[in-house]
Write an enzyme that holds these catalytic residues in place. Structure first.
Site, PDB file in Angstrom:
ATOM      1  N   HIS A  56       0.852  -1.190   0.000  1.00  0.00           N
ATOM      2  CA  HIS A  56       0.000   0.000   0.000  1.00  0.00           C
ATOM      3  C   HIS A  56       0.891   1.243   0.000  1.00  0.00           C
ATOM      4  CE1 HIS A  56       0.449  -0.763   4.470  1.00  0.00           C
ATOM      5  NE2 HIS A  56       0.856   0.481   4.370  1.00  0.00           N
TER       6      HIS A  56
HETATM    7  P1  TYD Z   1      -1.857  -3.397   7.720  1.00  0.00           P
HETATM    8  O1  TYD Z   1      -1.780  -1.934   7.538  1.00  0.00           O
HETATM    9  O2  TYD Z   1      -2.551  -4.193   6.643  1.00  0.00           O
HETATM   10  O3  TYD Z   1      -0.409  -4.003   7.964  1.00  0.00           O
HETATM   11  P2  TYD Z   1       0.861  -4.060   6.956  1.00  0.00           P
HETATM   12  O4  TYD Z   1       0.945  -2.764   6.246  1.00  0.00           O
HETATM   13  O5  TYD Z   1       2.019  -4.291   7.860  1.00  0.00           O
HETATM   14  O6  TYD Z   1       0.684  -5.192   6.014  1.00  0.00           O
HETATM   15  O7  TYD Z   1      -2.563  -3.665   9.116  1.00  0.00           O
HETATM   16  C1  TYD Z   1      -2.808  -4.972   9.626  1.00  0.00           C
HETATM   17  C2  TYD Z   1      -3.968  -4.913  10.609  1.00  0.00           C
HETATM   18  O8  TYD Z   1      -3.640  -4.137  11.765  1.00  0.00           O
HETATM   19  C3  TYD Z   1      -5.214  -4.309  10.017  1.00  0.00           C
HETATM   20  O9  TYD Z   1      -6.329  -5.039  10.548  1.00  0.00           O
HETATM   21  C4  TYD Z   1      -5.226  -2.907  10.561  1.00  0.00           C
HETATM   22  C5  TYD Z   1      -4.531  -3.049  11.886  1.00  0.00           C
HETATM   23  N1  TYD Z   1      -3.772  -1.841  12.278  1.00  0.00           N
HETATM   24  C6  TYD Z   1      -4.200  -1.099  13.369  1.00  0.00           C
HETATM   25  O10 TYD Z   1      -5.230  -1.374  14.003  1.00  0.00           O
HETATM   26  N2  TYD Z   1      -3.459  -0.015  13.735  1.00  0.00           N
HETATM   27  C7  TYD Z   1      -2.318   0.341  13.097  1.00  0.00           C
HETATM   28  O11 TYD Z   1      -1.654   1.324  13.489  1.00  0.00           O
HETATM   29  C8  TYD Z   1      -1.902  -0.445  11.955  1.00  0.00           C
HETATM   30  C9  TYD Z   1      -0.667  -0.089  11.189  1.00  0.00           C
HETATM   31  C10 TYD Z   1      -2.653  -1.528  11.593  1.00  0.00           C
END
Ligand code: TYD
Length: 140
Positions: A56
């Protein structure tokens, strides 16, 4: 902090100041050093070696990634150029700037990846579709 090689989207490698003595090492990060007001900290650990995260870009969020333990690689893509950076020491920070598509992979078993962020979690700030990312990046 110190700036180094050219990376996509004005991302930068930061050399963080190590304060050490015979009791061990300490690295402070002040908001003034981060370049933004720190609003959130989160960390990623227990990541399987074959896992890939991210995929992303953020519209506005600024972040600094630090492998406080272990190593991982972060691919950066601003829609024009890509680079992959391996971060492997607690004294190295990688800034991940807005509108940079990023993928994190090659996590070591002991990797604890610390993310320092400029804003609270907000799903509306994410671009998770690569084609849409490229279209938005091309308009900029
Ligand atoms: P995601 O942004 O998809 O992780 P990555 O970029 O590392 O692949 O987030 C994973 C999960 O965690 C998603 O359900 C959202 C949650 N999340 C939070 O609740 N707070 C946060 O600060 C972040 C970064 C993710």
């Amino acid at each position: 902090m110190d700036e180094q090689l050219h990376l996509p989207g004005s991302c930068r490698l930061l050399r963080l100041p190590v304060r050490g003595d015979e009791r061990g090492k300490l690295i402070p990060i002040e908001a003034a050093d981060a370049g933004f007001d720190i609003e959130r900290v989160y960390y990623i650990y227990g990541t399987p070696a074959d896992a890939e995260r991210g995929f992303h870009a953020h519209k506005e969020l600024r972040q600094i990634a630090i492998a406080v333990s272990g190593t991982c690689s972060i691919e950066l893509d601003d829609g024009r150029e890509k680079a992959s950076v391996t971060i492997d020491h607690p004294s190295v920070g990688l800034t991940i700037e807005p509108m940079v598509w990023h993928v994190m992979r090659d996590f070591s078993e002991d990797c604890v990846l610390l993310l320092i962020a400029s804003a609270a979690y907000d799903e509306a700030d994410y671009i998770r579709d690569y084609e849409r990312f490229l279209a938005v990046a091309a308009e900029a």
